[in-house]
Design a protein around this motif. Structure first.
Motif, PDB file in Angstrom:
ATOM      1  N   PRO A  96       0.829  -1.213   0.000  1.00  5.25           N
ATOM      2  CA  PRO A  96       0.000   0.000   0.000  1.00  5.25           C
ATOM      3  C   PRO A  96       0.863   1.261   0.000  1.00  5.25           C
ATOM      4  CG  PRO A  96      -0.693  -1.515   1.727  1.00  5.25           C
ATOM      5  CD  PRO A  96       0.595  -2.037   1.180  1.00  5.25           C
ATOM      6  N   VAL A  97       0.351   2.306  -0.654  1.00  3.96           N
ATOM      7  CA  VAL A  97       1.056   3.583  -0.702  1.00  3.96           C
ATOM      8  C   VAL A  97       0.224   4.603   0.069  1.00  3.96           C
ATOM      9  CG1 VAL A  97       1.885   5.431  -2.198  1.00  3.96           C
ATOM     10  CG2 VAL A  97       2.093   3.055  -2.937  1.00  3.96           C
ATOM     11  N   TYR A  98       0.857   5.246   1.056  1.00  2.00           N
ATOM     12  CA  TYR A  98       0.212   6.270   1.868  1.00  2.00           C
ATOM     13  C   TYR A  98       0.951   7.587   1.655  1.00  2.00           C
ATOM     14  CZ  TYR A  98      -1.634   2.119   4.159  1.00  2.00           C
ATOM     15  OH  TYR A  98      -2.234   0.917   4.406  1.00  2.00           O
ATOM     16  N   PRO A  99       0.238   8.654   1.276  1.00  2.00           N
ATOM     17  CA  PRO A  99       0.909   9.934   0.980  1.00  2.00           C
ATOM     18  C   PRO A  99       1.730  10.486   2.140  1.00  2.00           C
ATOM     19  CG  PRO A  99      -1.421  10.028   0.392  1.00  2.00           C
ATOM     20  CD  PRO A  99      -1.203   8.731   1.091  1.00  2.00           C
ATOM     21  N   GLU A 100       1.327  10.217   3.370  1.00  2.00           N
ATOM     22  CA  GLU A 100       2.007  10.793   4.525  1.00  2.00           C
ATOM     23  C   GLU A 100       3.186   9.955   5.027  1.00  2.00           C
ATOM     24  OE1 GLU A 100      -1.289   8.159   5.776  1.00  2.00           O
ATOM     25  OE2 GLU A 100      -1.243   9.865   4.453  1.00  2.00           O
ATOM     26  N   GLU A 101       3.423   8.798   4.413  1.00  2.00           N
ATOM     27  CA  GLU A 101       4.505   7.920   4.869  1.00  2.00           C
ATOM     28  C   GLU A 101       5.552   7.728   3.775  1.00  2.00           C
ATOM     29  OE1 GLU A 101       3.051   4.189   6.305  1.00  2.00           O
ATOM     30  OE2 GLU A 101       1.528   5.141   7.557  1.00  2.00           O
ATOM     31  N   PRO A 102       6.840   7.602   4.166  1.00  2.00           N
ATOM     32  CA  PRO A 102       7.873   7.324   3.155  1.00  2.00           C
ATOM     33  C   PRO A 102       7.683   5.928   2.561  1.00  2.00           C
ATOM     34  CG  PRO A 102       8.825   7.418   5.369  1.00  2.00           C
ATOM     35  CD  PRO A 102       7.371   7.749   5.503  1.00  2.00           C
ATOM     36  N   PHE A 103       8.086   5.781   1.316  1.00  2.00           N
ATOM     37  CA  PHE A 103       7.938   4.509   0.616  1.00  2.00           C
ATOM     38  C   PHE A 103       9.295   3.811   0.605  1.00  2.00           C
ATOM     39  CE2 PHE A 103       7.575   1.856  -3.243  1.00  2.00           C
ATOM     40  CZ  PHE A 103       6.426   1.157  -2.915  1.00  2.00           C
ATOM     41  N   GLY A 104       9.379   2.657   1.259  1.00  2.00           N
ATOM     42  CA  GLY A 104      10.659   1.985   1.447  1.00  2.00           C
ATOM     43  C   GLY A 104      11.070   1.025   0.349  1.00  2.00           C
ATOM     44  N   TYR A 105      10.373   1.021  -0.784  1.00  2.00           N
ATOM     45  CA  TYR A 105      10.662   0.046  -1.839  1.00  2.00           C
ATOM     46  C   TYR A 105      11.124   0.712  -3.141  1.00  2.00           C
ATOM     47  CZ  TYR A 105       8.177  -3.181   1.216  1.00  2.00           C
ATOM     48  OH  TYR A 105       7.786  -3.951   2.276  1.00  2.00           O
ATOM     49  N   LEU A 106      11.671   1.892  -3.066  1.00  2.00           N
ATOM     50  CA  LEU A 106      12.052   2.632  -4.273  1.00  2.00           C
ATOM     51  C   LEU A 106      13.014   1.860  -5.163  1.00  2.00           C
ATOM     52  CD1 LEU A 106      12.444   6.259  -2.901  1.00  2.00           C
ATOM     53  CD2 LEU A 106      10.583   5.323  -4.268  1.00  2.00           C
ATOM     54  N   THR A 107      13.925   1.108  -4.584  1.00  2.05           N
ATOM     55  CA  THR A 107      14.913   0.377  -5.377  1.00  2.05           C
ATOM     56  C   THR A 107      14.296  -0.803  -6.123  1.00  2.05           C
ATOM     57  OG1 THR A 107      15.515  -0.994  -3.483  1.00  2.05           O
ATOM     58  CG2 THR A 107      16.806   1.016  -3.854  1.00  2.05           C
ATOM     59  N   ARG A 108      13.057  -1.200  -5.796  1.00  4.10           N
ATOM     60  CA  ARG A 108      12.416  -2.361  -6.420  1.00  4.10           C
ATOM     61  C   ARG A 108      11.312  -1.972  -7.396  1.00  4.10           C
ATOM     62  NH1 ARG A 108      10.846  -6.077  -1.602  1.00  4.10           N
ATOM     63  NH2 ARG A 108      10.085  -7.343  -3.315  1.00  4.10           N
ATOM     64  N   LEU A 109      11.240  -0.706  -7.802  1.00  5.52           N
ATOM     65  CA  LEU A 109      10.146  -0.228  -8.647  1.00  5.52           C
ATOM     66  C   LEU A 109      10.324  -0.502 -10.133  1.00  5.52           C
ATOM     67  CD1 LEU A 109       9.217   3.188  -7.025  1.00  5.52           C
ATOM     68  CD2 LEU A 109       7.991   1.019  -6.900  1.00  5.52           C
ATOM     69  N   GLN A 110      11.472  -0.972 -10.562  1.00  2.00           N
ATOM     70  CA  GLN A 110      11.738  -1.123 -11.992  1.00  2.00           C
ATOM     71  C   GLN A 110      10.704  -2.010 -12.695  1.00  2.00           C
ATOM     72  OE1 GLN A 110      15.659  -2.414 -12.967  1.00  2.00           O
ATOM     73  NE2 GLN A 110      15.373  -2.094 -15.132  1.00  2.00           N
TER      74      GLN A 110
END
Length: 127
Positions: A96-110
């Motif tokens: 889940p993506v929440y606007p108020e929280e950092p997203f910890g999976y940026l390196t896996r978005l490819q």
């Protein structure tokens, strides 16, 4: 939006989708080059909303499908198309993506894609 779009499997382009507006409907004509080892479906995304267009079936020397979908289901804008295995296994994770929280999976978005489940926007990431 009328036109021709690339269809992606992960980061690779595997086909094209022709989109034509016909009154209150969009007509999608998809054609892909696939191995045929796995049943695959095509998903279209527009303005953050995903719709399943259906299973790709053998057509000529590749796979394809034709589908009509109401404009109100997707809205207006640019389309993004993805080929996904028909039955995703445990190899995929919905985050889940929440606007108020950092997203910890940026390196896996490819190879990830956006999906809405039960009204919650999130990212589906391969494990």
């Amino acid at each position: 939006m009328d036109g021709e779009y690339d269809i992606y499997m992960g980061k690779d382009v595997v086909g094209t989708a022709q989109v034509e507006r016909q009154g209150l409907y969009y007509r999608f004509r998809c054609s892909c080059r696939l191995s045929g080892d796995t049943l695959c479906r095509v998903s279209v995304c527009c303005n953050g909303h995903h719709e399943n267009l259906g299973i790709l079936v053998p057509m000529g020397d590749g796979f394809g499908l034709t589908k009509k979908l109401a404009v109100k289901k997707l809205g207006k804008g640019a389309f993004q198309f993805r080929v996904l295995p028909k039955h995703r296994t445990g190899e995929w994770q919905f985050v889940p993506v929440y606007p108020e929280e950092p997203f910890g999976y940026l390196t896996r978005l490819q190879n990830a894609f956006l999906e809405v489940r039960n009204g919650q926007a999130g990212v589906v990431i391969p494990d």
